[in-house]
Design an enzyme around this catalytic site. Structure first.
Site, PDB file in Angstrom:
ATOM      1  N   HIS A 181      -1.823   7.136  -1.437  1.00 48.11           N
ATOM      2  CA  HIS A 181      -3.282   7.259  -1.599  1.00 48.11           C
ATOM      3  C   HIS A 181      -3.664   8.721  -1.860  1.00 48.11           C
ATOM      4  O   HIS A 181      -4.525   9.002  -2.690  1.00 48.11           O
ATOM      5  CB  HIS A 181      -4.016   6.781  -0.343  1.00 48.11           C
ATOM      6  CG  HIS A 181      -3.907   5.310  -0.087  1.00 48.11           C
ATOM      7  ND1 HIS A 181      -4.051   4.353  -1.063  1.00 48.11           N
ATOM      8  CD2 HIS A 181      -3.688   4.624   1.072  1.00 48.11           C
ATOM      9  CE1 HIS A 181      -3.923   3.141  -0.531  1.00 48.11           C
ATOM     10  NE2 HIS A 181      -3.693   3.275   0.762  1.00 48.11           N
ATOM     11  N   HIS A 232       3.265   5.386   2.262  1.00 45.40           N
ATOM     12  CA  HIS A 232       2.116   4.631   1.769  1.00 45.40           C
ATOM     13  C   HIS A 232       0.856   5.503   1.725  1.00 45.40           C
ATOM     14  O   HIS A 232       0.162   5.552   0.711  1.00 45.40           O
ATOM     15  CB  HIS A 232       1.919   3.411   2.681  1.00 45.40           C
ATOM     16  CG  HIS A 232       0.737   2.559   2.357  1.00 45.40           C
ATOM     17  ND1 HIS A 232       0.851   1.332   1.734  1.00 45.40           N
ATOM     18  CD2 HIS A 232      -0.592   2.744   2.577  1.00 45.40           C
ATOM     19  CE1 HIS A 232      -0.359   0.808   1.584  1.00 45.40           C
ATOM     20  NE2 HIS A 232      -1.257   1.641   2.091  1.00 45.40           N
ATOM     21  N   GLU A 233       0.589   6.195   2.802  1.00 45.31           N
ATOM     22  CA  GLU A 233      -0.633   7.008   2.852  1.00 45.31           C
ATOM     23  C   GLU A 233      -0.582   8.172   1.862  1.00 45.31           C
ATOM     24  O   GLU A 233      -1.594   8.529   1.255  1.00 45.31           O
ATOM     25  CB  GLU A 233      -0.883   7.534   4.267  1.00 45.31           C
ATOM     26  CG  GLU A 233      -1.090   6.457   5.324  1.00 45.31           C
ATOM     27  CD  GLU A 233      -2.200   5.482   4.995  1.00 45.31           C
ATOM     28  OE1 GLU A 233      -3.125   5.841   4.251  1.00 45.31           O
ATOM     29  OE2 GLU A 233      -2.127   4.340   5.479  1.00 45.31           O
TER      30      GLU A 233
HETATM   31 ZN   LIG Z   1      -3.344   1.751   2.160  1.00 45.72          ZN
END
Ligand SMILES: [Zn+2]
Length: 354
Positions: A230, A226-227
Site C-alpha cells: 500500500h 502487504h502494508e
Molecule cells: Zn491491505
C-alpha cells in the site's frame, strides 16, 4: 522485455469506476462486509471509505503524471515499464523502524532484534520481483503504554508518528505496536498523500505479526510486505470485486472477495481470465499462502514511488521531481484524517491474541 501497461485499463477507470461503488462509497463495495468474512467468521480487513470521486481524481492525476514520466524517461532504450521505470534498474528504500512497547516483556511489544532481522529478510525476498531493496537505517525503541495501543487517526497515533518519524517522502517509517481495535493487523498511508501530510506517512504493523510472533497464522512477516505494498501505491487484489478496473493492475485477475486461508483453485469472477490471485501479497490469505507480486504491480508501484516519492533508479530521467505529484507539496500538517487500509482479522478479538 515488454511489460504490461496500465494504460488501456486505466482508460476504463472513468467510465466504469463509478459503478463499482455502493452508496457508502466503500473501496470494497463489490465485496460487502458479510463477504469479507471467511467460514470461521474471521474478518481480516476493515477499510476506511475513500469517496469515489476522490479515488477517480487520484487515478486520473496518477495517469497524467505517469504519461509525463513516460515521455521524460524515453530515449534510453531498453526494457521500459509503464512510466519509464525499468525493472532492471534497482531501487533502494531506507527504512526507519520504531518499536513501541508497553513494557520490557515480549507480550508488551518488546520484539527481539533477531525478529527485526528476520522481518527485513522476508521483506527483501518478497520485493525481489520489484527489484526494490529495503535498507534498515535505524531502529528506535520507545516504552510508552499510551502509544502501545496504536489507533488510526487518534491523537496518540499522531503524536507518536510526529515524534518518531525520520527521513523524507522516499523513506519508509515502520511503527510496531499493538493495534486498536484488536484484530487489526496493520495499515498504511498512500504515496499520493505524503506531500499533503508528511508527518502521517508510514506503515503501522502489529508487532506479533513479525516472524516468530504470536499472531499465527499471520506470523511470518507477510503483514509488513502487504502494508508496504500500500505504501508503494498498490490496492488489494479484490479491489472493486469482479468489476473493471479493479486494482488498476492488468495482470492480477479480478477477485470477488478476499482469499482467506488459502483457497487453492478458486475462481470467484466468471468472466475473469484466470484463477483468483490468492497467492498475491495484496490478498488476505494466511502468511504461508502469500508468495508473489505480479509484474503489473511492480510497474505500478515503481511508477507511484517515482512520481510521488521521488524514488528512482540510476537509469531513470530526473525531469519529474518527487514533489511534483502531491498536489501542493506543502510541508505543513493539515490535520486531515489519513486514508488507510485497515487490515485486520477478528480472530485476534476472539482469541485475545496480540
Ligand atoms: Zn491491505
Amino acid at each position: 522485455m515488454i511489460l504490461p501497461s496500465l494504460s488501456s485499463r486505466s482508460l476504463l477507470a472513468t467510465a466504469l469506476l463509478a459503478g463499482a461503488f455502493d452508496s457508502s462509497n466503500s473501496l470494497v463495495s463489490a465485496a460487502p462486509d458479510d463477504r469479507l468474512a471467511n467460514t470461521r467468521g474471521i474478518v481480516r480487513c476493515g477499510v476506511e471509505n475513500i469517496p469515489a470521486p476522490e479515488l477517480l481524481k487520484m487515478e486520473e492525476e496518477f495517469k497524467s503524471h505517469r504519461m509525463a514520466l513516460e515521455e521524460g524517461g524515453r530515449g534510453g532504450g531498453g526494457g521500459s515499464g509503464g512510466g519509464g521505470s525499468s525493472l532492471s534498474d534497482p531501487l533502494s528504500v531506507d527504512v526507519y523502524l520504531h518499536i513501541i512497547a508497553a513494557n520490557d516483556t515480549a507480550e508488551g511489544g518488546n520484539v527481539l532484534g533477531t525478529q527485526i532481522e528476520d522481518q527485513m529478510g522476508v521483506l527483501n525476498v518478497d520485493y525481489q520481483t520489484m527489484n526494490i531493496d529495503f535498507k534498515l537505517k535505524n531502529v528506535t525503541r520507545t516504552v510508552r503504554p499510551e502509544w502501545f495501543n496504536v489507533k488510526p487517526n487518534s491523537k496518540e497515533q499522531a503524536d507518536m508518528k510526529h515524534s518518531l518519524r525520520q527521513g523524507g517522502p522516499a523513506d519508509l517509517n515502520v511503527y510496531l505496536g499493538c493495534l486498536d481495535p484488536p484484530g487489526l493487523l496493520g495499515y498504511s498511508t498512500f504515496p499520493r498523500d505524503v506531500h499533503e501530510n508528511p508527518g502521517d506517512d508510514g506503515v503501522v504493523v502489529l508487532f506479533s505479526s513479525l516472524p516468530g510472533g504470536a499472531a499465527e497464522p499471520y506470523n511470518e512477516g507477510k503483514t509488513l510486505t502487504h502494508e508496504v505494498g500500500h505504501w508503494l501505491g498498490l490496492y488489494h487484489t479484490f479491489q472493486g470485486g469482479c468489476d473493471e478496473p479493479g486494482d488498476f493492475v492488468d495482470d492480477t485477475p479480478a477477485e470477488a472477495r478476499p482469499g482467506f486461508g488459502c483457497p487453492e483453485g478458486r475462481k470467484s469472477c466468471k468472466r475473469s481470465t484466470g484463477l483468483d490471485p490468492i497467492h498475491n501479497y495484496m490478498d488476505y490469505g494466511d502468511d504461508s499462502c502469500l508468495s508473489s507480486f505480479t509484474q503489473g504491480q511492480a510497474v505500478r508501484a515503481r511508477d507511484q514511488i517515482a512520481i510521488y516519492r521521488g524514488i528512482k533508479g540510476s537509469k531513470q530521467g530526473g525531469s519529474s521531481s518527487g514533489g511534483g505529484g502531491g498536489g501542493g507539496g506543502g510541508k505543513q500538517h493539515t490535520g486531515r484524517p489519513g486514508r488507510y487500509y485497515h487490515d485486520r482479522r477478528s480472530s485476534f478479538e476472539r482469541h485475545g491474541l496480540h
